[in-house]
Write a protein that holds these residues in place. Structure first.
Motif, short mmCIF file in Angstrom:
data_model
loop_
_atom_site.label_atom_id
_atom_site.label_comp_id
_atom_site.label_asym_id
_atom_site.label_seq_id
_atom_site.Cartn_x
_atom_site.Cartn_y
_atom_site.Cartn_z
N PRO A 193 5.33 3.58 2.66
CA PRO A 193 4.61 2.43 2.13
C PRO A 193 4.38 1.39 3.23
O PRO A 193 5.17 1.28 4.17
N GLY A 194 3.31 0.64 3.09
CA GLY A 194 3.02 -0.45 4.01
C GLY A 194 2.98 -1.77 3.26
O GLY A 194 2.69 -1.79 2.07
N GLU A 228 -6.46 1.91 5.24
CA GLU A 228 -5.42 2.38 6.16
C GLU A 228 -5.52 1.75 7.54
O GLU A 228 -4.51 1.65 8.25
N ALA A 229 -6.71 1.34 7.94
CA ALA A 229 -6.94 0.83 9.30
C ALA A 229 -6.32 -0.55 9.52
O ALA A 229 -6.22 -1.01 10.65
N LEU A 230 -5.90 -1.21 8.47
CA LEU A 230 -5.33 -2.55 8.59
C LEU A 230 -3.90 -2.49 9.15
O LEU A 230 -3.24 -1.46 9.07
N PRO A 231 -3.41 -3.59 9.70
CA PRO A 231 -2.08 -3.60 10.31
C PRO A 231 -0.95 -3.72 9.28
O PRO A 231 -0.33 -4.77 9.11
N ARG A 233 0.86 -1.18 0.00
CA ARG A 233 0.00 0.00 0.00
C ARG A 233 0.90 1.22 0.00
O ARG A 233 1.81 1.33 0.82
N GLU A 234 0.65 2.15 -0.93
CA GLU A 234 1.47 3.36 -0.98
C GLU A 234 0.72 4.48 -1.67
O GLU A 234 -0.27 4.26 -2.35
N ASN A 235 1.25 5.68 -1.45
CA ASN A 235 0.76 6.85 -2.17
C ASN A 235 1.99 7.56 -2.72
O ASN A 235 2.61 8.36 -2.03
#
Length: 101
Positions: free
Chosen positions: A68-69, A95-98, A58-60
């Protein structure tokens, strides 16, 4: 909301529906070192990239202030669920995920 996907060969799919997302994700079976992932990008700049081994990123890229996640071993159905949330613009739920940084 507007979004688009890149398939494993880099082809673009605008406004994918759930079945198209499933088909693009299934294309990971043909992934190789040069073409390792598929992705979904929302008009807000948020992006989810899925890799054959179950890695989800996940990134922007438009916002350097957000690291990034990563999520390892993400199940295909979970990836499809998250693609659907992102396509709908539900950034908060994604976003709420770990996410691992």
């Amino acid at each position: 909301m507007s979004c688009f996907m890149y398939d494993v060969m880099g082809g673009t799919v605008d406004e994918p529906d759930p079945e198209t997302m499933r088909r693009v994700l299934a294309g990971l079976a043909d992934a190789d070192d040069e073409h390792p992932d598929v992705s979904l990008t929302h008009e807000s700049g948020w992006c989810l990239g899925a890799f054959r081994g179950g890695l989800l990123v996940r990134e922007n890229p438009d916002d350097d202030s957000v690291a990034p996640g990563r999520m390892r071993e993400a199940a295909r159905e979970e990836v499809l669920r998250l693609f659907g949330l992102l396509a709908a613009g539900d950034i908060t739920s994604v976003e709420a995920l770990p996410w691992q940084r």
